[in-house]
Design an enzyme around this catalytic site. Structure first.
Site, PDB file in Angstrom:
ATOM      1  N   CYS A   1      18.212   6.880   5.319  1.00  0.00           N
ATOM      2  CA  CYS A   1      16.941   7.504   4.925  1.00  0.00           C
ATOM      3  C   CYS A   1      17.017   8.192   3.564  1.00  0.00           C
ATOM      4  O   CYS A   1      16.064   8.154   2.781  1.00  0.00           O
ATOM      5  CB  CYS A   1      16.439   8.467   5.995  1.00  0.00           C
TER       6      CYS A   1
ATOM      7  N   HIS B   1      11.515   6.437   7.758  1.00  0.00           N
ATOM      8  CA  HIS B   1      11.683   5.943   9.118  1.00  0.00           C
ATOM      9  C   HIS B   1      10.407   5.239   9.606  1.00  0.00           C
ATOM     10  O   HIS B   1      10.228   5.044  10.807  1.00  0.00           O
ATOM     11  CB  HIS B   1      12.016   7.090  10.071  1.00  0.00           C
TER      12      HIS B   1
ATOM     13  N   ASP C   1       7.677   9.002   5.061  1.00  0.00           N
ATOM     14  CA  ASP C   1       8.905   9.009   5.846  1.00  0.00           C
ATOM     15  C   ASP C   1       9.562   7.630   5.815  1.00  0.00           C
ATOM     16  O   ASP C   1       8.933   6.644   6.203  1.00  0.00           O
ATOM     17  CB  ASP C   1       8.543   9.409   7.285  1.00  0.00           C
TER      18      ASP C   1
END
Length: 217
Positions: free
Chosen positions: A43, A172, A170
């Site tokens: 990430c 993710h 994000d």
């Protein structure tokens, strides 16, 4: 590489009127976007790539020579070893990177310095909202946010002062506005929203990496 989405925050309503946002275009980098399975560890790299895409576009628009395309994860690892921030064993590893490494890499690849703002805990995020707001107003670059016990890196592309909220991109694959009082505004439609507890941990410190403008002199 899979075609990347651009400016994925557009169309998301802000929670208030006193808002400052990213200025200019960026590409949204996320887990697996280039065929590399980096789930669970990539990430920070992906948020760095999102920031680099913004820097690269800004440099092209201003006529500056772009020193490097958006680096791949292997490129990033090689750069950190070259800078002697990491040892040779870092190459090809699944080791995470945080805001300090992101700052080093933005300067290494693009000669754009960054400042890192330290927040002692998630509960103190409202105390730096004015700094984040000023960054978007004056610079307009995406911000990388990383923590310790909250090890999930996030990109920030907007700040609202009332109510205190951050617009999260994000890596993710989830994004939305989050209030810094640990509540969460759910986004209607196909876009998903992480739960409030996944956004920030009240006991985790955070570092925010913000690209800065060079002195024109």
């Amino acid at each position: 590489m899979t075609d990347l989405q651009m400016n994925i925050h557009e169309g998301i309503a802000s929670p208030g009127s006193d808002v400052a946002m990213v200025t200019g275009d960026y590409d949204y980098y996320h887990y697996g976007c280039d065929g590399l399975d980096d789930r669970g560890w990539g990430c920070g790299y992906r948020t760095l790539q999102t920031m680099c895409s913004w820097v690269s576009r800004q440099q092209m628009q201003t006529g500056a020579a772009v020193s490097h395309p958006v680096p791949s994860i292997p490129d990033i690892q090689k750069a950190l070893v070259t800078m002697e921030d990491k040892g040779p064993a870092f190459l090809g590893s699944r080791d995470w990177i945080g805001s300090v490494e992101v700052a080093l890499c933005v300067d290494f690849f693009f000669q754009v310095p960054c400042r890192v703002v330290h927040v002692t805990s998630g509960a103190q995020l409202p105390d730096v909202m004015d700094q984040i707001f000023s960054h978007f107003r004056d610079v307009g670059a995406p911000v990388m946010m990383g923590g310790d016990s909250d090890a999930s890196s996030k990109g920030i592309v907007g700040a609202c002062r009332d109510p205190p909220s951050l617009l999260v991109v994000d890596p993710h694959l989830l994004w939305c506005w989050h209030h810094t009082d640990n509540s969460c505004r759910r986004i209607a439609g196909s876009r998903c929203c992480v739960t409030a507890g996944h956004f920030c941990h009240w006991k985790s410190f955070y570092n925010l990496c913000m690209p800065v403008k060079r002195d024109k002199s």
